[in-house]
Motif scaffolding. Structure first.
Motif, PDB file in Angstrom:
ATOM      1  N   HIS A  33     -58.687 -77.584  10.231  1.00 32.63           N
ATOM      2  CA  HIS A  33     -57.515 -77.802   9.373  1.00 32.63           C
ATOM      3  C   HIS A  33     -57.846 -77.789   7.888  1.00 32.63           C
ATOM      4  O   HIS A  33     -56.995 -77.448   7.073  1.00 32.63           O
ATOM      5  CB  HIS A  33     -56.803 -79.101   9.767  1.00 32.63           C
ATOM      6  N   GLU A  34     -59.073 -78.126   7.534  1.00 35.42           N
ATOM      7  CA  GLU A  34     -59.455 -78.097   6.118  1.00 35.42           C
ATOM      8  C   GLU A  34     -59.397 -76.661   5.589  1.00 35.42           C
ATOM      9  O   GLU A  34     -58.876 -76.403   4.495  1.00 35.42           O
ATOM     10  CB  GLU A  34     -60.864 -78.671   5.942  1.00 35.42           C
ATOM     11  N   ILE A  35     -59.902 -75.716   6.390  1.00 33.21           N
ATOM     12  CA  ILE A  35     -59.840 -74.295   6.004  1.00 33.21           C
ATOM     13  C   ILE A  35     -58.385 -73.823   6.032  1.00 33.21           C
ATOM     14  O   ILE A  35     -57.953 -73.051   5.165  1.00 33.21           O
ATOM     15  CB  ILE A  35     -60.725 -73.420   6.936  1.00 33.21           C
ATOM     16  N   GLY A  36     -57.601 -74.324   6.997  1.00 33.18           N
ATOM     17  CA  GLY A  36     -56.169 -74.002   7.041  1.00 33.18           C
ATOM     18  C   GLY A  36     -55.465 -74.465   5.779  1.00 33.18           C
ATOM     19  O   GLY A  36     -54.649 -73.733   5.207  1.00 33.18           O
ATOM     20  N   ASP A  37     -55.798 -75.668   5.318  1.00 29.90           N
ATOM     21  CA  ASP A  37     -55.225 -76.176   4.067  1.00 29.90           C
ATOM     22  C   ASP A  37     -55.643 -75.307   2.883  1.00 29.90           C
ATOM     23  O   ASP A  37     -54.856 -75.044   1.977  1.00 29.90           O
ATOM     24  CB  ASP A  37     -55.658 -77.625   3.812  1.00 29.90           C
ATOM     25  N   THR A  38     -56.891 -74.859   2.893  1.00 27.13           N
ATOM     26  CA  THR A  38     -57.369 -73.984   1.824  1.00 27.13           C
ATOM     27  C   THR A  38     -56.588 -72.671   1.833  1.00 27.13           C
ATOM     28  O   THR A  38     -56.222 -72.154   0.775  1.00 27.13           O
ATOM     29  CB  THR A  38     -58.891 -73.730   1.947  1.00 27.13           C
ATOM     30  N   ALA A  39     -56.308 -72.145   3.018  1.00 29.53           N
ATOM     31  CA  ALA A  39     -55.512 -70.908   3.126  1.00 29.53           C
ATOM     32  C   ALA A  39     -54.120 -71.122   2.525  1.00 29.53           C
ATOM     33  O   ALA A  39     -53.597 -70.244   1.825  1.00 29.53           O
ATOM     34  CB  ALA A  39     -55.414 -70.466   4.582  1.00 29.53           C
ATOM     35  N   ILE A  40     -53.533 -72.273   2.772  1.00 28.80           N
ATOM     36  CA  ILE A  40     -52.211 -72.600   2.194  1.00 28.80           C
ATOM     37  C   ILE A  40     -52.313 -72.658   0.666  1.00 28.80           C
ATOM     38  O   ILE A  40     -51.446 -72.153  -0.045  1.00 28.80           O
ATOM     39  CB  ILE A  40     -51.672 -73.925   2.789  1.00 28.80           C
ATOM     40  N   LYS A  41     -53.394 -73.251   0.157  1.00 31.78           N
ATOM     41  CA  LYS A  41     -53.608 -73.305  -1.301  1.00 31.78           C
ATOM     42  C   LYS A  41     -53.759 -71.899  -1.884  1.00 31.78           C
ATOM     43  O   LYS A  41     -53.228 -71.606  -2.954  1.00 31.78           O
ATOM     44  CB  LYS A  41     -54.858 -74.122  -1.641  1.00 31.78           C
ATOM     45  N   VAL A  42     -54.499 -71.038  -1.171  1.00 33.85           N
ATOM     46  CA  VAL A  42     -54.683 -69.652  -1.619  1.00 33.85           C
ATOM     47  C   VAL A  42     -53.310 -68.987  -1.731  1.00 33.85           C
ATOM     48  O   VAL A  42     -53.017 -68.312  -2.728  1.00 33.85           O
ATOM     49  CB  VAL A  42     -55.605 -68.862  -0.646  1.00 33.85           C
ATOM     50  N   ASN A  54     -53.972 -62.438  -2.731  1.00 36.41           N
ATOM     51  CA  ASN A  54     -54.513 -63.104  -1.535  1.00 36.41           C
ATOM     52  C   ASN A  54     -55.981 -62.719  -1.353  1.00 36.41           C
ATOM     53  O   ASN A  54     -56.807 -63.567  -1.011  1.00 36.41           O
ATOM     54  CB  ASN A  54     -53.716 -62.722  -0.284  1.00 36.41           C
ATOM     55  N   GLN A  55     -56.312 -61.445  -1.587  1.00 36.13           N
ATOM     56  CA  GLN A  55     -57.713 -60.994  -1.481  1.00 36.13           C
ATOM     57  C   GLN A  55     -58.579 -61.682  -2.529  1.00 36.13           C
ATOM     58  O   GLN A  55     -59.652 -62.206  -2.224  1.00 36.13           O
ATOM     59  CB  GLN A  55     -57.798 -59.477  -1.637  1.00 36.13           C
ATOM     60  N   ILE A  56     -58.095 -61.692  -3.757  1.00 36.14           N
ATOM     61  CA  ILE A  56     -58.858 -62.298  -4.857  1.00 36.14           C
ATOM     62  C   ILE A  56     -59.111 -63.780  -4.595  1.00 36.14           C
ATOM     63  O   ILE A  56     -60.252 -64.258  -4.681  1.00 36.14           O
ATOM     64  CB  ILE A  56     -58.119 -62.098  -6.207  1.00 36.14           C
ATOM     65  N   PHE A  57     -58.048 -64.519  -4.270  1.00 34.51           N
ATOM     66  CA  PHE A  57     -58.200 -65.968  -4.090  1.00 34.51           C
ATOM     67  C   PHE A  57     -58.922 -66.324  -2.789  1.00 34.51           C
ATOM     68  O   PHE A  57     -59.631 -67.329  -2.735  1.00 34.51           O
ATOM     69  CB  PHE A  57     -56.848 -66.680  -4.194  1.00 34.51           C
ATOM     70  N   SER A  58     -58.778 -65.506  -1.759  1.00 33.51           N
ATOM     71  CA  SER A  58     -59.524 -65.758  -0.514  1.00 33.51           C
ATOM     72  C   SER A  58     -61.021 -65.691  -0.789  1.00 33.51           C
ATOM     73  O   SER A  58     -61.802 -66.513  -0.302  1.00 33.51           O
ATOM     74  CB  SER A  58     -59.143 -64.734   0.564  1.00 33.51           C
ATOM     75  N   LYS A  59     -61.410 -64.709  -1.607  1.00 33.67           N
ATOM     76  CA  LYS A  59     -62.821 -64.557  -1.989  1.00 33.67           C
ATOM     77  C   LYS A  59     -63.250 -65.727  -2.880  1.00 33.67           C
ATOM     78  O   LYS A  59     -64.307 -66.328  -2.692  1.00 33.67           O
ATOM     79  CB  LYS A  59     -62.995 -63.230  -2.733  1.00 33.67           C
ATOM     80  N   GLN A  60     -62.394 -66.049  -3.856  1.00 34.01           N
ATOM     81  CA  GLN A  60     -62.707 -67.124  -4.807  1.00 34.01           C
ATOM     82  C   GLN A  60     -62.885 -68.465  -4.090  1.00 34.01           C
ATOM     83  O   GLN A  60     -63.761 -69.243  -4.434  1.00 34.01           O
ATOM     84  CB  GLN A  60     -61.573 -67.220  -5.835  1.00 34.01           C
ATOM     85  N   TYR A  61     -62.051 -68.733  -3.087  1.00 32.82           N
ATOM     86  CA  TYR A  61     -62.135 -69.985  -2.330  1.00 32.82           C
ATOM     87  C   TYR A  61     -63.149 -69.888  -1.185  1.00 32.82           C
ATOM     88  O   TYR A  61     -63.262 -70.799  -0.381  1.00 32.82           O
ATOM     89  CB  TYR A  61     -60.765 -70.363  -1.771  1.00 32.82           C
TER      90      TYR A  61
END
Length: 183
Positions: A78-87, A133-140
């Motif tokens: 869920h922590e990674i899921g939350d990060t995906a929501i933030k992205v 989404n690509q940029i922020f997925s990489k950044q996070y």
């Protein structure tokens, strides 16, 4: 002594007013993304739509959600899921202007009201969302690229936000069906 007591009461009263204002603001902001929450989005959004309708402005209401959040949570936690929501939230903040209303409606669902946007801009908006989404997925440092499905409704269809969201949700469902080959 009475003056000091009055000043103390005045100070306490001001503290209560400040605290109340702070609580009112917090009650409309999503803690995870710092976007408006459902309450804040519905209140602000309806005001904007009413004004836009009154002055006959074009615009689009978007309804979006993350693709595969349940699978992300199951596979990565869920922590990674939350990060995906933030992205996703960060991408929306970049794609849409400060004048647009963006809210997290719950879970992985977002609403956006873009006054002035036109239907012929939809493909460009989708491409920009994918790019960010690509940029922020990489950044996070996510082990995947966040993917979003998005539906829309023209402001001309209704002056009621709930109706426009329902229309955009229908459009979202159609896009998801196409994406996942269920049509």
């Amino acid at each position: 002594k009475t003056i000091r007591h009055a000043k103390s009461l005045e100070s306490t009263n001001q503290d209560l007013i400040d605290s109340n204002t702070n609580l009112r603001l917090k009650s409309k902001i999503d803690e995870l993304t710092s976007l408006l929450n459902r309450r804040g989005f519905m209140e602000s959004g309806q005001k904007v739509i009413s004004i836009a309708t009154e002055i006959d402005m074009s615009g689009i209401v978007f309804f979006a959600d993350l693709d595969g959040l349940k699978q992300i949570n199951d596979k990565y936690g869920h922590e990674i899921g939350d990060t995906a929501i933030k992205v996703q939230a960060e991408s929306f903040k970049k794609v849409f202007s400060k004048n647009d209303i963006i809210g997290r409606l719950g879970g992985d669902e977002f609403g956006i009201i873009s006054v002035g946007a036109k239907r012929n801009q939809l493909d460009k908006i989708r491409l920009k969302i994918d790019m960010y989404n690509q940029i922020f997925s990489k950044q996070y440092e996510l082990p995947f690229v966040v993917s979003t499905s998005i539906g829309f409704a023209d402001l001309q269809k209704s002056s009621v936000l709930r109706n426009l969201l329902a229309e955009a949700d229908k459009s979202l469902y159609e896009e998801k069906s196409k994406k996942h080959g269920k049509k």
